[in-house]
Write a protein that holds these residues in place. Structure first.
Motif, PDB file in Angstrom:
ATOM      1  N   ARG A  93       0.865  -1.335   0.120  1.00  0.00           N
ATOM      2  CA  ARG A  93      -0.084   0.003  -0.197  1.00  0.00           C
ATOM      3  C   ARG A  93       0.950   1.143  -0.151  1.00  0.00           C
ATOM      4  NH1 ARG A  93      -5.089   2.230   1.404  1.00  0.00           N
ATOM      5  NH2 ARG A  93      -4.954   4.111   2.597  1.00  0.00           N
ATOM      6  N   ASP A 125      -9.523   8.068  -0.403  1.00  0.00           N
ATOM      7  CA  ASP A 125     -10.361   9.327  -0.625  1.00  0.00           C
ATOM      8  C   ASP A 125      -9.597  10.572  -0.063  1.00  0.00           C
ATOM      9  OD1 ASP A 125     -11.070   7.992   1.823  1.00  0.00           O
ATOM     10  OD2 ASP A 125     -12.418   9.559   2.146  1.00  0.00           O
ATOM     11  N   VAL A 164      -2.485   8.937   8.445  1.00  0.00           N
ATOM     12  CA  VAL A 164      -1.105   9.066   8.172  1.00  0.00           C
ATOM     13  C   VAL A 164      -0.504   9.337   6.976  1.00  0.00           C
ATOM     14  CG1 VAL A 164       1.097   7.871   8.791  1.00  0.00           C
ATOM     15  CG2 VAL A 164      -0.609   7.527  10.321  1.00  0.00           C
ATOM     16  N   ASP A 305      -0.845  -0.422  15.585  1.00  0.00           N
ATOM     17  CA  ASP A 305      -0.109  -1.500  14.838  1.00  0.00           C
ATOM     18  C   ASP A 305       0.617  -2.432  15.884  1.00  0.00           C
ATOM     19  OD1 ASP A 305      -0.199  -0.904  12.510  1.00  0.00           O
ATOM     20  OD2 ASP A 305       1.442   0.264  12.256  1.00  0.00           O
TER      21      ASP A 305
HETATM   22  C1  UD1 Z   1      -0.041   3.930   8.291  1.00  0.00           C
HETATM   23  C2  UD1 Z   1       0.844   2.683   8.564  1.00  0.00           C
HETATM   24  C3  UD1 Z   1       0.291   1.653   9.422  1.00  0.00           C
HETATM   25  C4  UD1 Z   1      -0.851   2.201  10.425  1.00  0.00           C
HETATM   26  C5  UD1 Z   1      -1.582   3.199  10.007  1.00  0.00           C
HETATM   27  C6  UD1 Z   1      -2.493   3.716  11.370  1.00  0.00           C
HETATM   28  C7  UD1 Z   1       2.541   3.218   6.970  1.00  0.00           C
HETATM   29  C8  UD1 Z   1       3.344   2.675   5.676  1.00  0.00           C
HETATM   30  N1  UD1 Z   1       1.544   2.300   7.538  1.00  0.00           N
HETATM   31  O1  UD1 Z   1      -0.976   3.388   7.350  1.00  0.00           O
HETATM   32  O2  UD1 Z   1       1.135   0.809   9.610  1.00  0.00           O
HETATM   33  O3  UD1 Z   1      -1.448   1.234  10.795  1.00  0.00           O
HETATM   34  O4  UD1 Z   1      -0.762   4.327   9.529  1.00  0.00           O
HETATM   35  O5  UD1 Z   1      -1.492   4.123  12.408  1.00  0.00           O
HETATM   36  O6  UD1 Z   1       2.780   4.323   7.603  1.00  0.00           O
HETATM   37  N2  UD1 Z   1      -8.561   6.482   5.603  1.00  0.00           N
HETATM   38  C9  UD1 Z   1      -9.414   6.680   4.966  1.00  0.00           C
HETATM   39  N3  UD1 Z   1      -9.183   7.432   3.824  1.00  0.00           N
HETATM   40  C10 UD1 Z   1      -8.052   7.722   3.256  1.00  0.00           C
HETATM   41  C11 UD1 Z   1      -6.891   7.051   4.071  1.00  0.00           C
HETATM   42  C12 UD1 Z   1      -7.255   6.647   5.586  1.00  0.00           C
HETATM   43  O7  UD1 Z   1     -10.721   6.599   5.294  1.00  0.00           O
HETATM   44  O8  UD1 Z   1      -7.942   8.494   2.471  1.00  0.00           O
HETATM   45  C13 UD1 Z   1      -8.765   5.717   6.972  1.00  0.00           C
HETATM   46  C14 UD1 Z   1      -8.252   4.000   6.745  1.00  0.00           C
HETATM   47  O9  UD1 Z   1      -9.469   3.451   6.054  1.00  0.00           O
HETATM   48  C15 UD1 Z   1      -8.126   3.626   8.149  1.00  0.00           C
HETATM   49  C16 UD1 Z   1      -7.815   5.028   8.901  1.00  0.00           C
HETATM   50  O10 UD1 Z   1      -7.830   6.051   7.926  1.00  0.00           O
HETATM   51  O11 UD1 Z   1      -9.324   3.315   8.744  1.00  0.00           O
HETATM   52  C17 UD1 Z   1      -6.147   5.081   9.213  1.00  0.00           C
HETATM   53  O12 UD1 Z   1      -5.436   5.080   7.952  1.00  0.00           O
HETATM   54  P1  UD1 Z   1      -4.033   5.765   7.740  1.00  0.00           P
HETATM   55  O13 UD1 Z   1      -3.815   6.459   8.838  1.00  0.00           O
HETATM   56  O14 UD1 Z   1      -4.275   6.430   6.155  1.00  0.00           O
HETATM   57  O15 UD1 Z   1      -3.173   4.580   7.582  1.00  0.00           O
HETATM   58  P2  UD1 Z   1      -1.952   4.411   6.489  1.00  0.00           P
HETATM   59  O16 UD1 Z   1      -1.313   5.507   6.089  1.00  0.00           O
HETATM   60  O17 UD1 Z   1      -2.570   3.239   5.445  1.00  0.00           O
END
Ligand code: UD1
Length: 420
Positions: A93, A125, A164, A305
């Motif tokens: 990802r 999104d 994040v 995590d």
């Molecule tokens: C990063 C970490 C991952 C960790 C997570 C939360 C990296 C490479 N990975 O993942 O190990 O578990 O942070 O601490 O750094 N969401 C939305 N829309 C978006 C993006 C996210 O709804 O556009 C939601 C996701 O579905 C999820 C939540 O936000 O439920 C957290 O996701 P996010 O903080 O984006 O995690 P990652 O960046 O994928």
């Protein structure tokens, strides 16, 4: 295909040094696409995910040279491609993090939808909302996403959730945009701060990382830098739990204690002695463990995590323990695997109730994602007989030399080929 064989190991004892953080290294590697001169990176963990990110950079025209253990020199002066390959994107990802830098540097990027651990729907999104706000035209069709912009212009962007990845991607797109970008409700994770520190060394104007408002004033060009990646707080937490679950005495070295607060607090609640000593932490656990409750939240809350590893720990905490997962909607897949080992766990929507203290026995289990894999190793250390952990490619994505590090602490863990 390989598997890990884990035996009941008694008390783990000794010292373990923590590697650079995977989740800091990946966005920093993506951000290397923004610089036009040599970039020296240190403390880059030797992981499958890092290897994939380096391949993504190379596929875009960057030169990546390994110069020593954990040391890379990257030069993105001559990028010659703005499309990432499906084979690389589908593996991880975080490869999606090149979208922001490509948009900032080249004004265009085309990718297939990202892969990675199966822990919920994980939409993107918010990343796309940010790109659009900066003036990019975003198109999604047949699993492909493209974004184009003649010029990016700074904007105020409010994130509905402090994602994040979205915070990082938008920061990286905005550093070369015209004018000021303000990201509100930004993620505050230490890895965001490390990315911001790195971008500043390249010449970017970023302030506020580590708070919920990040301000970025665009600059015309970014150059080169030298940067050392922060220690991995999740790897550190995993070894701290290993000490706790085995009633051991382990010094975890190369940690930033400030990043470990929720894990330290919860291990203390469980009855462990934790000594904080500069850049290391000693976890000593001699008596029976008391039940605990955790609720995962964005930083500085308890990290999602670490949820799986704590669920394994809870199986050893006598009484009723509760874990509430608020960050991802489908992050209890390890529960079924732990149950195969005799754990008494019930899941009610986003809550797992662990009746701790029941004996665990070795079983054939599956690492359903990266941290789930770590949790199964931890459980295996205290289970009778042999625990066979399969699908360990997930574990190799995020833990450097995992079995070697565990063995140095006295764990009985070996890697074996899976026979067809
Ligand atoms: C990063 C970490 C991952 C960790 C997570 C939360 C990296 C490479 N990975 O993942 O190990 O578990 O942070 O601490 O750094 N969401 C939305 N829309 C978006 C993006 C996210 O709804 O556009 C939601 C996701 O579905 C999820 C939540 O936000 O439920 C957290 O996701 P996010 O903080 O984006 O995690 P990652 O960046 O994928």
């Amino acid at each position: 295909m390989e598997k890990l064989l884990v035996e009941s190991s008694g008390r783990l004892q000794g010292k373990v040094r923590i590697s650079g953080a995977k989740n800091a290294a990946l966005p920093i590697l993506a951000a290397c696409l923004l610089g036009t001169e040599d970039i020296y990176l240190e403390e880059v963990p030797d992981l499958k995910d890092v290897e994939i990110m380096c391949q993504v950079l190379e596929s875009l025209g960057a030169k990546v040279k390994k110069v020593g253990k954990g040391e890379l020199i990257i030069n993105s002066a001559n990028l010659n491609n703005y499309k990432t390959k499906y084979e690389l994107m589908s593996k991880m990802r975080a490869s999606f993090l090149v979208m922001g830098p490509l948009l900032g540097r080249l004004g265009k990027t085309e990718n297939s939808l990202p892969g990675g651990c199966s822990i919920g729907s994980r939409p993107i999104d918010l990343h796309l909302k940010g790109f659009k706000a900066l003036g990019a035209k975003v198109q999604t069709d047949f699993g492909n996403i493209s974004a184009y912009a003649d010029r990016l212009v700074g904007q105020k962007i409010y994130l509905d959730f402090p994602s994040v990845g979205a915070t990082e991607n938008i920061m990286m797109a905005a550093v070369l945009a015209e004018g000021e970008t303000i990201i509100d409700n930004a993620a505050m994770e230490p890895e965001i701060v490390d990315l911001s520190n790195f971008l500043r060394k390249l010449g970017a104007n970023v302030i506020g990382a580590g708070t919920s408002t990040i301000k970025i004033k665009g600059v015309p060009e970014l150059k080169g830098a030298r940067h050392s990646v922060i220690p991995d707080r999740i790897e550190a937490g995993t070894f701290m739990v290993a000490a706790a679950i085995t009633g051991g005495d382990v010094v975890v070295e190369n940690v930033i204690l400030n990043h470990m607060k929720p894990v330290i607090a919860k291990l203390r609640e469980a009855g462990c002695r934790i000594d904080e000593e500069g850049e290391s932490v000693r976890v000593l656990c001699e008596r029976g463990l008391k039940p605990i409750d955790i609720k995962t939240l964005p930083y500085p809350g308890f990290p999602t995590d670490m949820q799986a590893q704590f669920l394994a720990l809870m199986t050893r905490c006598n009484g009723i323990n509760i874990a509430i997962e608020t960050v991802f909607e489908n992050r209890f897949m390890h529960v079924d695997e732990l149950k195969k080992m005799g754990a008494d766990i019930r899941v009610e929507e986003r809550k797992a109730i662990v009746n701790g203290g029941k004996p665990l026995h070795g079983a054939k289990v599956r690492a359903t994602d990266l941290r789930a894999g770590a949790a199964l190793i931890l459980a295996g250390l205290t289970a009778t007989g042999t625990t066979e952990v399969h699908e360990i490619y997930h574990i190799d994505r995020g833990y450097e030399n995992i079995e070697e590090k565990f063995r140095k602490l006295g764990a009985k863990i070996t890697r074996a080929k899976v026979e067809d």
